[in-house]
Design an enzyme around this catalytic site. Structure first.
Site, PDB file in Angstrom:
ATOM      1  N   GLN A  32      11.489 -15.893  32.975  1.00 50.22           N
ATOM      2  CA  GLN A  32      11.493 -14.553  33.526  1.00 50.22           C
ATOM      3  C   GLN A  32      12.825 -13.878  33.223  1.00 50.22           C
ATOM      4  O   GLN A  32      13.881 -14.506  33.260  1.00 50.22           O
ATOM      5  CB  GLN A  32      11.293 -14.650  35.035  1.00 50.22           C
ATOM      6  CG  GLN A  32      11.331 -13.336  35.757  1.00 50.22           C
ATOM      7  CD  GLN A  32      11.119 -13.532  37.246  1.00 50.22           C
ATOM      8  OE1 GLN A  32      10.729 -14.598  37.704  1.00 50.22           O
ATOM      9  NE2 GLN A  32      11.389 -12.497  38.007  1.00 50.22           N
ATOM     10  N   LYS A  33      12.808 -12.587  32.913  1.00 52.94           N
ATOM     11  CA  LYS A  33      14.033 -11.813  32.709  1.00 52.94           C
ATOM     12  C   LYS A  33      14.565 -11.399  34.072  1.00 52.94           C
ATOM     13  O   LYS A  33      13.896 -10.731  34.840  1.00 52.94           O
ATOM     14  CB  LYS A  33      13.751 -10.584  31.832  1.00 52.94           C
ATOM     15  CG  LYS A  33      14.895  -9.592  31.746  1.00 52.94           C
ATOM     16  CD  LYS A  33      16.096 -10.179  31.024  1.00 52.94           C
ATOM     17  CE  LYS A  33      17.186  -9.144  30.838  1.00 52.94           C
ATOM     18  NZ  LYS A  33      18.295  -9.300  31.753  1.00 52.94           N
ATOM     19  N   LEU A  34      15.771 -11.838  34.364  1.00 53.28           N
ATOM     20  CA  LEU A  34      16.413 -11.496  35.631  1.00 53.28           C
ATOM     21  C   LEU A  34      17.297 -10.274  35.440  1.00 53.28           C
ATOM     22  O   LEU A  34      17.766 -10.004  34.340  1.00 53.28           O
ATOM     23  CB  LEU A  34      17.249 -12.670  36.133  1.00 53.28           C
ATOM     24  CG  LEU A  34      16.467 -13.955  36.398  1.00 53.28           C
ATOM     25  CD1 LEU A  34      17.419 -15.092  36.696  1.00 53.28           C
ATOM     26  CD2 LEU A  34      15.493 -13.758  37.540  1.00 53.28           C
TER      27      LEU A  34
END
Length: 137
Positions: A32-34
């Protein structure tokens, strides 16, 4: 071989869909892109060395992240290089805070320590996520 800064980090790439089960069985991975800052964390090659934190542009900023330096010194082995994401948790709001992350990234010395107490930072990697504790992922 010992890696030393600067090292180019891996950057996020947009995808229309997650890889299917066959791709995952073949070794394709995703995360996931944080909402954080990409960074590379270097533990010292041996005793007496210094933990380094490098931004995606190559600047060394470990003075701004004293909580992460302490966690890395106490929890990680010597000679480790991790590519990951710096994020800051706002305990009052119960969520990640990009605003607090930006304030921490701009802080120096004594101010950095005070902000670390208010807004703990985490280094999230496929291997390690730490802010005073080791978190398997």
């Amino acid at each position: 071989m010992t890696l030393r800064p600067p090292v180019e980090p891996m950057l996020a790439q947009a995808a229309e869909a997650l890889p299917g089960p066959a791709a995952q069985r073949a070794g394709v991975a995703y995360e996931q892109k944080l909402d954080g800052h990409r960074a590379i964390l270097f533990t010292p090659a041996g005793p007496g060395g210094q933990v380094l934190i490098q931004t995606r542009r190559g600047a060394l900023v470990q003075d701004r992240w004293p909580d992460l330096v302490t966690a890395a010194e106490t929890q990680l082995p010597h000679g480790l290089v991790l590519d990951g994401e710096l994020v800051v948790w706002d305990t009052d709001a119960g969520r990640l805070s990009f605003e607090a992350l930006q304030r921490r990234a701009a802080a120096r010395a004594r101010v950095a320590r005070a902000l670390a107490a208010r807004w703990p930072a985490y280094f999230v990697s496929g291997v390690w996520a730490g802010s005073g504790r080791l978190c398997p992922r």
